[in-house]
Design a protein around this motif. Sequence first.
Motif, PDB file in Angstrom:
ATOM      1  N   LEU A  44      52.335  34.001  39.736  1.00  0.00           N
ATOM      2  CA  LEU A  44      51.045  33.452  40.181  1.00  0.00           C
ATOM      3  C   LEU A  44      49.937  34.152  39.412  1.00  0.00           C
ATOM      4  O   LEU A  44      49.749  35.364  39.540  1.00  0.00           O
ATOM      5  CB  LEU A  44      50.878  33.670  41.693  1.00  0.00           C
ATOM      6  N   ALA A  49      45.747  29.368  39.181  1.00  0.00           N
ATOM      7  CA  ALA A  49      45.116  29.034  40.461  1.00  0.00           C
ATOM      8  C   ALA A  49      43.816  28.270  40.251  1.00  0.00           C
ATOM      9  O   ALA A  49      43.538  27.273  40.926  1.00  0.00           O
ATOM     10  CB  ALA A  49      44.866  30.305  41.260  1.00  0.00           C
ATOM     11  N   ARG A  73      44.094  32.274  47.109  1.00  0.00           N
ATOM     12  CA  ARG A  73      43.686  33.680  47.128  1.00  0.00           C
ATOM     13  C   ARG A  73      44.273  34.419  48.329  1.00  0.00           C
ATOM     14  O   ARG A  73      44.746  35.543  48.218  1.00  0.00           O
ATOM     15  CB  ARG A  73      42.162  33.779  47.132  1.00  0.00           C
ATOM     16  N   ALA A  76      47.888  34.926  47.653  1.00  0.00           N
ATOM     17  CA  ALA A  76      48.092  35.861  46.536  1.00  0.00           C
ATOM     18  C   ALA A  76      47.963  37.315  46.989  1.00  0.00           C
ATOM     19  O   ALA A  76      48.681  38.197  46.500  1.00  0.00           O
ATOM     20  CB  ALA A  76      47.101  35.553  45.417  1.00  0.00           C
ATOM     21  N   LYS A  80      51.075  39.797  46.295  1.00  0.00           N
ATOM     22  CA  LYS A  80      50.939  40.918  45.369  1.00  0.00           C
ATOM     23  C   LYS A  80      51.650  42.176  45.877  1.00  0.00           C
ATOM     24  O   LYS A  80      52.147  42.989  45.086  1.00  0.00           O
ATOM     25  CB  LYS A  80      49.467  41.225  45.105  1.00  0.00           C
ATOM     26  N   THR A  86      51.669  39.586  40.407  1.00  0.00           N
ATOM     27  CA  THR A  86      50.787  38.545  40.929  1.00  0.00           C
ATOM     28  C   THR A  86      49.323  38.886  40.679  1.00  0.00           C
ATOM     29  O   THR A  86      48.901  40.028  40.846  1.00  0.00           O
ATOM     30  CB  THR A  86      51.008  38.380  42.456  1.00  0.00           C
ATOM     31  N   VAL A  88      45.453  38.132  41.832  1.00  0.00           N
ATOM     32  CA  VAL A  88      44.629  37.580  42.908  1.00  0.00           C
ATOM     33  C   VAL A  88      43.367  36.993  42.290  1.00  0.00           C
ATOM     34  O   VAL A  88      42.607  37.717  41.633  1.00  0.00           O
ATOM     35  CB  VAL A  88      44.253  38.662  43.930  1.00  0.00           C
TER      36      VAL A  88
END
Length: 309
Positions: A44, A49, A73, A76, A80, A86, A88
Motif C-alpha cells: 500500500l 491511494a 488512510r 493504512a 503499517k 506500508t 500512510v
Amino acid sequence: MTTIRQHADEYLAMRRRLGFKLTSFGEKLMSFVSYLEHTGATVLTAEAALTWATSTPRSTDQVHWSRRLMAVRIFARHLKALEPATEVPPDDALPHHYRRITPHLFTPAELAALLQATGELRPSFRAHTWHTLLGLLAVTGLRTSEACGLDRTDVDLTDGLLTVRDTKFGKSRQVPVHASTTAALRKYARDRDCQRPAPSTAAFLVSTRGTRLDSHNIPHTFAKLLETADITAGQSRRRPRMHDLRHTFATTTLLNWYRDGADVQAKLPLLTTYLGHADPKSTYWYLSGSPELLALAAARLEHSFGGRP
C-alpha cells in the motif's frame, strides 16, 4: 505471507466486533483493495491511494475524493504496524472539506400537514401505520431503522418505555416516551392485533402484508406524503428526508432549553444518550443547523461574558 485483502478482511471484522457498521467505509476500503490487486501492487503506497481516490469518472467532487482517501488512510495506519513497508497517505494530500447536508427543519404546521397526509393512504391500516411511524419519529428522534426495528417486546405500553436494540453503533438504549405517545402506540397495537391476530413477525410496526416495515423501501411513500402535504425544499434546496424528523426533534429540544434558560451544556449529554449518539460532538452539530439556535447560543455566550466584545 498475508495479503492486503486478508489484512483488510481481518481489520473490518475486528471493527465490526467492536460495534461499528462500516457500511460505506467497508465498501470504499474493499474497492481500494481490488484496485491494488488489479494493478498488481503488493504494498500500500500513498501514490496508489491518491490515484485511486481521485479516479472517479462519475464525480469530480473533492469532498468525495477526500472521504475516499480518508478510508484508506485509516486502514493504512493499522496496516503499517503489521507491514512496515506500508505508506500512510499524508493528511494534506487532498484538501480537507467536511460538508454535512443542511437538514430540513419541519415547522409545526408542516408536521401537522404530513400526519394529515397519511390519511390519504389506502388501506386504512396502512394509513394508521404511517401516522404512527411518523408521529413516533417526530416525538422521539429515533432513526427510521430503529423505529422499524422495534419488536412488540421492545415497546412497554405500561411504563411508556422503548428499548432500542442493535443501534447504529451496536449498542442498546432505553427511550422513555410521553403518556400521549404511549396512548397512540397502544391504539395502534389494538388496530394491528385486530388486523393481524396471528402475526408472522415480532415487529411492532407492520405492513399490510403483516411483515416488518423495511426502512430501505419506505422513502418512496414518504416522498408521496411530502407531495400530498405540499412540503417542498426549504433553504437547503433539497427534498426533505425522513431523517430530518430526527434533526427537527433535536433542534426543537435545544431551542426549548435555551428559551427556558436551562443549562444547555449540562443537559446536552442527556440528549446525546437519548438520541443514541456515539459522543456529544455529534449532538453539538445541531447547534449549527438552525439560525435561531445559533442566535440563542451567541446571546447566551455574550451574556456569560457580561456583554463584552
